[in-house]
Design a protein around this motif. Structure first.
Motif, PDB file in Angstrom:
ATOM      1  N   GLN A   1    -119.311  67.875 -63.665  1.00  0.00           N
ATOM      2  CA  GLN A   1    -120.995  68.363 -62.946  1.00  0.00           C
ATOM      3  C   GLN A   1    -120.961  67.789 -64.095  1.00  0.00           C
ATOM      4  O   GLN A   1    -121.277  68.742 -64.862  1.00  0.00           O
TER       5      GLN A   1
ATOM      6  N   LEU B   1    -121.735  63.389 -62.166  1.00  0.00           N
ATOM      7  CA  LEU B   1    -120.842  63.176 -61.579  1.00  0.00           C
ATOM      8  C   LEU B   1    -119.900  62.406 -61.573  1.00  0.00           C
ATOM      9  O   LEU B   1    -120.073  60.944 -62.417  1.00  0.00           O
TER      10      LEU B   1
ATOM     11  N   ARG C   1    -126.292  63.433 -55.185  1.00  0.00           N
ATOM     12  CA  ARG C   1    -125.576  64.279 -54.932  1.00  0.00           C
ATOM     13  C   ARG C   1    -125.257  63.494 -53.791  1.00  0.00           C
ATOM     14  O   ARG C   1    -124.119  62.889 -53.089  1.00  0.00           O
TER      15      ARG C   1
ATOM     16  N   ASN D   1    -124.269  52.840 -55.487  1.00  0.00           N
ATOM     17  CA  ASN D   1    -122.645  53.747 -56.058  1.00  0.00           C
ATOM     18  C   ASN D   1    -121.797  53.188 -55.275  1.00  0.00           C
ATOM     19  O   ASN D   1    -120.262  52.815 -55.077  1.00  0.00           O
TER      20      ASN D   1
ATOM     21  N   VAL E   1    -112.700  60.259 -52.255  1.00  0.00           N
ATOM     22  CA  VAL E   1    -113.390  60.890 -53.317  1.00  0.00           C
ATOM     23  C   VAL E   1    -113.728  62.038 -53.864  1.00  0.00           C
ATOM     24  O   VAL E   1    -114.404  62.662 -52.762  1.00  0.00           O
ATOM     25  N   ARG E   2    -113.079  62.531 -54.898  1.00  0.00           N
ATOM     26  CA  ARG E   2    -113.164  64.296 -55.363  1.00  0.00           C
ATOM     27  C   ARG E   2    -114.002  64.437 -56.298  1.00  0.00           C
ATOM     28  O   ARG E   2    -113.937  62.727 -57.504  1.00  0.00           O
ATOM     29  N   ILE E   3    -114.830  65.704 -57.129  1.00  0.00           N
ATOM     30  CA  ILE E   3    -115.214  65.169 -58.058  1.00  0.00           C
ATOM     31  C   ILE E   3    -115.101  66.238 -58.421  1.00  0.00           C
ATOM     32  O   ILE E   3    -114.690  67.169 -58.626  1.00  0.00           O
TER      33      ILE E   3
ATOM     34  N   ALA F   1    -120.170  57.380 -51.187  1.00  0.00           N
ATOM     35  CA  ALA F   1    -118.864  57.373 -50.929  1.00  0.00           C
ATOM     36  C   ALA F   1    -118.114  57.282 -49.415  1.00  0.00           C
ATOM     37  O   ALA F   1    -117.180  56.742 -49.272  1.00  0.00           O
TER      38      ALA F   1
ATOM     39  N   LEU G   1    -116.107  60.907 -60.699  1.00  0.00           N
ATOM     40  CA  LEU G   1    -115.105  60.854 -59.528  1.00  0.00           C
ATOM     41  C   LEU G   1    -114.614  60.473 -59.749  1.00  0.00           C
ATOM     42  O   LEU G   1    -113.918  59.648 -60.492  1.00  0.00           O
ATOM     43  N   TRP G   2    -112.606  61.049 -59.022  1.00  0.00           N
ATOM     44  CA  TRP G   2    -111.667  60.256 -59.021  1.00  0.00           C
ATOM     45  C   TRP G   2    -112.251  59.076 -57.563  1.00  0.00           C
ATOM     46  O   TRP G   2    -112.110  60.679 -56.165  1.00  0.00           O
ATOM     47  N   VAL G   3    -111.794  58.344 -57.475  1.00  0.00           N
ATOM     48  CA  VAL G   3    -111.514  57.903 -56.603  1.00  0.00           C
ATOM     49  C   VAL G   3    -110.621  56.800 -55.832  1.00  0.00           C
ATOM     50  O   VAL G   3    -109.750  56.067 -56.534  1.00  0.00           O
TER      51      VAL G   3
END
Ligand code: SAH
Length: 395
Positions: free
Chosen positions: A368, A390, A349, A321, A363-365, A356, A392-394
């Motif tokens: 899920q 997950l 997680r 990741n 980073v936002r989830i 992250a 994720l917005w990066v």
């Protein structure tokens, strides 16, 4: 029927309908059951608890019924009928749009040791216990009798049965045969499924809903599908309007399958390119901070198959990741998964969180994810929850 008596207090998990009896819980066995034989489990006062398949190993009995009833052909037939009725009511059986689904998901369908995936008119059956292996012919008959679409049953258990058992399972058709070129349909997309040579039953049915979610986010995006196998995520990304899709898998056979599946659906389409390469090698070879992908999918094989492998598995997830966080564009979306049963949702997680944090990116989830409805989790058997994802917005 041979009876198995439990030690005092060891009946509690069975009274809560957990479907396994561990060998350490057993006080006495009246007789010498053969592997795969049906046995009656009793508490320390000889009261009936359950009926199940006996097997040598740490899980000694897999429970088939918590009721004291006859286990005959009608019993198996009813179980298959119930499993099919559920898939049908979930809208998964739709000949012109979706004919690919899991019909039986082991403990999730109260049939521990049995997996059945359906591809159009063929069911691929996999036994994970000797008990299910022994009754494979009856199960095949029950499937054809209760699932109107299914005409062929292929049995594939050479690699899933305990290797110490005194049996030599042979893969092959139990009913019918498929000789012509064939395509499975998933959400209106076509897939060439090779259950004879492919991994598991030939296709990863469990990512159907997650692939559909990816499609929604793909328009105009550059996509990297890492561990692509049959190219499932790639095909959905293409239909979703991705501007470019790169599919990567270390197996050349998988890359062949991916190329074929892209071609069946889109013909020769220059938006797609595939690479037979190791995941880490591929990610390391991308120029550092090149950040060329808007969307990355990481769907690796189970890094931990046993509890002992857990620590290394978590390190593996973190490392993988971290690479993706390095390579994804600002405002990119990462779909990251773990299908290891021994890795919990929280552990996974935490591994992704550590990756992250190391990357220093915000980073936002967004979502899920889990396994789809045709891979149900028996509420009394939480171990059945295996797929974790997950989105994720990066930044
Ligand atoms: N995402 C797929 C399923 C992935 S299965 C789907 O939706 O169907 C895992 C895949 O990872 C297998 O095809 C396997 O060949 C591949 N694989 C295993 N180790 C790998 C590695 N080190 N690098 C790249 N691919 C790998």
């Amino acid at each position: 029927m041979i009876t198995i008596q439990l030690k005092p207090k060891k009946e509690e998990s069975l009274q809560r309908f957990h479907p396994w009896v561990f060998s350490g819980a057993i006080q006495r066995i009246d007789g010498k059951p053969a592997e795969g034989e049906l046995v009656e489990v009793q508490d320390s006062n000889r009261n009936f608890l359950a009926i199940g398949h006996y097997q040598i190993g740490s899980i000694a009995v897999r429970v088939i019924s918590f009721e004291n009833i006859r286990i005959d052909e009608e019993f198996w037939s009813r179980k298959i009928r119930l499993a099919y009725a559920m898939r049908k009511s979930l809208g998964l059986v739709s000949p012109d749009r979706n004919n690919t689904y899991r019909l039986v998901h082991g403990e999730g369908d109260s049939l521990p040791g049995l997996i059945v995936d359906v591809y159009d008119n063929t069911a691929v059956m996999q036994a994970h216990s000797i008990g299910m292996h022994e009754i494979r012919e009856s199960l095949a008959k029950a499937i054809v009798a209760n699932v109107p679409e299914v005409k062929n049953v292929y049995y594939k258990s050479e690699t899933t049965l305990p290797f110490k058992a005194a049996i030599e399972p042979e893969d092959g058709y139990l009913i019918g045969n498929v000789t012509s070129q064939f395509c499975a349909l998933e959400n209106g997309l076509q897939f060439n499924v090779d259950w004879l040579r492919g991994q598991k039953t030939g296709f990863f049915v469990d990512q159907r809903e997650n692939r559909a979610l990816l499609e929604r986010y793909s328009a105009g995006k550059s996509v990297l599908n890492m561990f692509c196998y049959t190219g499932g995520f790639s095909v959905y990304a293409m239909r979703g309007g991705a501007s470019l899709v790169h599919s990567v898998d270390s197996s050349a056979k998988a890359i062949d399958l991916t190329d074929k599946n892209i071609e069946i659906n889109f013909g020769k389409d220059s938006r797609h390119q595939s690479f037979a390469e190791d995941a880490f090698k591929y990610l390391n070879n991308l120029h550092t901070l090149n950040q060329q992908y808007d969307l990355i999918i990481l769907d690796p094989p189970a890094f931990a198959k046993h509890r002992e492998a857990l620590r290394n598995a978590l390190k593996g997830y973190k490392r993988l990741n971290a690479k993706a966080f390095e390579q994804i564009k600002p405002g990119g979306i990462l779909f990251t998964f773990s299908c290891s049963q021994v890795v919990t949702k929280d552990q996974f997680r935490l591994a992704v969180f550590s990756a992250a944090a190391e990357s220093g990116r915000n980073v936002r989830i967004l979502h899920q994810l889990s396994q789809p409805a045709d891979h149900p989790i028996n509420i009394y058997h939480p171990e059945g929850e295996y797929l974790k994802g997950l989105v994720l917005w990066v930044e």
